[in-house]
Motif scaffolding. Structure first.
Motif: not given
Length: 842
Positions: A383-397
């Motif tokens: 859950f922690a990877v989904a919550l942190t990885g999602g926003p970071l990936l969205s910012w990068l894309l």
């Protein structure tokens, strides 16, 4: 130089005719023009064997002096210098005299072979090195002269000189093997019918293995991979499932249909140890295989069909038995051909039996979509990877996106879903899939910054995210579950193997289990208490009350059998499950110890009660009779006084004297039995002549030539014994034999030597005693139906056995040929090493 050829004549026992056959073959070859010599032959005084040696050139033996005794040995150098085509060398396993070039005769033979000389030799099955322990178990004789199996198997020709056991005993009885004074001892010891039958079977089986080994070597040398159905070999494939017992019994029936059929069971385990099987079921099936006369094998291989076929081919199998698939038709259709179909395709000329069973074609069970196999920590991390990885990936894309990068944006979010599924399992993956789908639609798909899904393809993308999450997380869940099961099984197996090893090394089961429990769970201390709170076993630091984990053990009357206390740490769920295995073992061990203690107490009480009853019976009858006669005689003397005549007075005094003497003897026997049972018998051992003891016993009993026939060996060495006790043994045994002999017959007393033991045989031709009752005849107060209570308390044979064993000897009963009973008193010979077996190995 050509190496000589070796021919071995193998016999089951001395006297079957190996030496005779060797000499007969030598004479035949000499008549055909071959240069044949006798290197060494042991005739053992047999006229027929000596006659066969006439006419064949003999190489004179080499004389060796050892401890002032002249010994004759094979003259190896003389035979090599003579260089015959064929040498006859008897007794292949013979030990050469000290100082010889080679320690063993088979080493001499090897030099002759290296010199290009052919050799015919003889050996008995008991001298083959690998069979020594088996022969000792059968005959009770330790074999010190042995020849390695590889040396015998290297012979170009091995031939069994076979003779039926009863025929060999008939030859022995006729005096064709041993002199007359040794026949009785040989027939009753080494040459028993059961011994000879077992040795004969051992020789034939050993030769059968040699033939089988030769056949395998021939096939390997010539590259023959096909099956030769010389005899049926049935291989049963075990999976560890419930169908194993059915398959084994079917395989055993197939093997039993042909004489000499073999049953082999094999289990294929994967290299990672994760293939599904129940260790307990495999253990039970292995025991069943052994009870059916088969052997159990385990091979490692990830390709099960190939591993099964390769094992079957290596074992020379003719039949392969498999169970019908437990998969349903739907699953079989989806996953392709199963193990059975693949084995049938690759088995070649090996017959394959597919056996149906109750577990075949089970129903379809969908996997449970749970993350239970993963820890809570891993799910939270997902859950922690989904919550942190999602926003970071969205910012990068967002920072790098354009209209042309939509495909890579979709794949990036898909990768995030896979990573979350690998880390946290199903629920974090579903959460990441939904979150990624919404984010992708909101930021990158027109109309942007809305969550509207106008295009059905966008809805399909969200569904694909969810399906990918489910599939990946299910795979991760199964892998984690199997890993946990494998670790738990490995830990349980290692722990139980360690405990079993501790018990086998002599440790008591309960203390060993307690000790291994502390080691397995890393505890500071472990203590086992019984139901009353008493300490049964403890290991490690002292366990403090109230600061430990308490586990009940078993179920007894009103509560658990015991309580296990563990101090020094907390147990998790996995450890608790492993502890269940140990507690079950502890409960069984405690119950076993209790049953053993109860059995010991009951046995002691039964023995005490038996002795008490017998003693009361003896006191009430046997002791009362002489006591009553003595009292009556003394009373008559006192009452009559001077009125008695001298003749009457003498008669009364004689009666009183005889009665009191008999009473003294009976009381002495009772005291002797008590000392024997208490282990406090006083014994003064010294070298004595057994003939002197026998003659003294005959004088004590006042037997004449019409009662006893002597057959004593004048060359018998002294024995180590107590002369007084041994004479009492001989008197008791001889009196019994005389009392039960029919009128007009004589008791025969013969002595002989067997190895390091001298035997005195007291032979009668009376009614004998059934084999199943012979143990009773040595028990105190037993007369075996003898109603003549004037003969004593029934202690004679009990005392004789106790006295004999107290002197380091044995007393046993055997059947007399022709009817009757033979009592054998065996005592150790003084100052001589034991001899391995009877003379006359030819």
């Amino acid at each position: 130089m050509r190496r000589g050829r070796l021919r071995v004549l193998l016999g089951a026992a001395p006297g079957v005719g190996k030496t005779y056959e060797m000499l007969e073959e030598g004479r035949r070859l000499a008549a055909d023009g071959r240069d044949v010599v006798i290197g060494v032959v042991e005739t053992h005084g047999r006229a027929a064997t000596a006659a066969q040696a006439r006419g064949v050139p003999v190489i004179p033996r080499r004389v060796v002096t050892h401890r002032e005794v002249e010994l004759s040995e094979l003259d190896l150098d003389a035979v090599i210098a003579r260089r015959p085509e064929l040498a006859l060398i008897d007794e292949f396993a013979h030990t050469n005299a000290p100082g010889s070039r080679n320690a063993k005769r088979w080493q001499d033979v090897d030099e002759l072979l290296a010199a290009g000389i052919d050799v015919i030799t003889t050996v008995n099955v008991q001298h083959i090195e690998s069979l020594g322990a088996v022969v000792e178990q059968i005959t009770g004789v330790v074999q010190r002269e042995t020849v390695p199996d590889a040396v015998v198997r290297a012979a170009e020709q091995i031939e069994v000189i076979d003779l039926a056991p009863q025929s060999l005993r008939d030859r022995l009885s006729a005096g064709l093997v041993y002199p007359a004074e040794r026949i009785d001892a040989a027939l009753s010891n080494y040459f028993r019918l059961g011994n000879l039958t077992a040795l004969r079977e051992l020789a034939l089986l050993w030769l059968a293995d040699e033939v089988d080994s030769a056949l395998k070597s021939y096939r390997a040398e010539h590259g023959i991979t096909g099956t030769w159905q010389a005899r049926e070999r049935v291989v049963v494939a075990l999976t560890g499932g419930p169908e194993g017992e059915t398959l084994l019994r079917r395989g055993a029936r197939i093997a039993a249909r042909s004489a000499g059929g073999e049953l082999l069971a094999v289990h294929v385990s994967s290299q990672d140890g994760l293939r599904g099987s129940v260790p307990g079921a495999l253990t039970a099936q292995r025991a069943l295989v052994e009870s059916l006369g088969g052997t159990y094998h385990q091979v490692v291989g990830d390709d099960t069909p190939r591993a099964l076929v390769e094992f079957a081919r290596s074992a020379g199998a003719t039949q392969l038995v498999l169970g019908a698939s437990r998969r349903s038709r739907l699953l079989a259709a989806a996953s392709g051909p199963g193990i059975g179909a693949t084995v049938i395709r690759e088995s070649g000329d090996i017959d394959v039996h597919i056996v149906n069973h109750s577990a075949a074609a089970g129903g379809l069970h969908l996997p449970r979509l749970t993350g239970g196999a993963l820890s809570v920590r891993r799910r939270l991390l997902g859950f922690a990877v989904a919550l942190t990885g999602g926003p970071l990936l969205s910012w990068l894309l967002v920072a790098t996106s354009s209209d042309e990068t939509i495909t890579s944006d979709v794949l990036a979010y898909q990768l995030l879903v896979v990573v979350v599924a690998l880390i946290g399992g199903i629920w974090p993956a579903l959460f990441a899939a939904v979150l990624s789908g919404i984010t992708l639609d909101y930021l990158f798909i027109e109309p942007r910054h809305t969550v509207t899904i106008d295009d059905p393809l966008h809805a399909l993308a969200l569904v694909l995210y969810v399906v990918i999450a489910i599939l990946v997380s299910w795979i991760v869940d199964q892998a984690a579950r199997r890993t946990r099961i494998a670790k738990r099984a490995a830990a349980e197996s290692e722990l139980l193997a360690t405990v079993a090893g501790s018990v086998l090394r002599g440790q008591s089961a309960v203390p060993a289990l307690v000790s291994r429990t502390r080691e397995a769970f890393g505890m500071a201390g472990v203590r086992l208490l019984d139901a009353s709170g008493a300490v049964i076993a403890t290991d490690g630091e002292p366990v403090r009350d109230g600061h430990c984990t308490t586990v009940p053990i078993g179920t007894g009357e009103g509560g658990p059998l015991a309580v296990l206390e563990l101090h020094g740490g907390d147990l998790g769920t996995v450890e608790r499950r492993l502890l269940d295995v140990i507690t079950a073992q502890l409960a069984a061990a405690i119950e076993h110890d209790r049953l053993e203690e109860t059995a010991r107490e009951a046995s002691a009480l039964a023995e005490t009660d038996q002795v008490r009853s017998a003693l009361l019976s003896a006191v009430s009858h046997d002791l009362r009779r002489p006591l009553a006669a003595a009292v009556a005689s003394v009373g008559g003397l006192r009452a009559a006084g001077p009125a008695l005549s001298d003749l009457d007075r003498a008669e009364l005094l004689e009666t009183a004297d005889e009665s009191l003497s008999a009473l003294t003897t009976l009381v002495t026997d009772l005291l002797d039995v008590s000392r024997v049972q208490a282990g406090v018998l006083a014994v003064a051992l010294a070298p004595i002549d057994i003939s002197d003891v026998v003659l003294a016993a005959i004088d004590e009993l006042a037997y004449g030539p019409d009662a006893v026939e002597l057959g004593l060996d004048a060359d018998l060495p002294p024995v180590v014994a107590d002369a007084v006790l041994l004479q009492r043994v001989v008197v008791n045994v001889l009196a019994n034999a005389r009392r039960h002999s029919p009128a007009g017959s004589r008791v025969r007393i013969a002595s002989s030597r067997l190895g390091a033991v001298a035997e005195l045989r007291v032979v009668d031709h009376g009614p004998g005693i059934p084999t199943e009752r012979r143990d009773d005849m040595f028990a105190p107060f037993h007369r075996l139906g003898d109603t003549d209570n004037t003969t004593g308390l029934g202690l004679g044979l009990a005392l004789s056995k106790g006295f004999t064993e107290g002197m380091g000897g044995t007393l046993r009963a055997e059947d007399t040929p022709g009817g009757g009973l033979t009592m054998v008193i065996a005592m150790p010979v003084a100052g001589r090493d034991s001899v391995d077996e009877p003379d006359g190995r030819g």
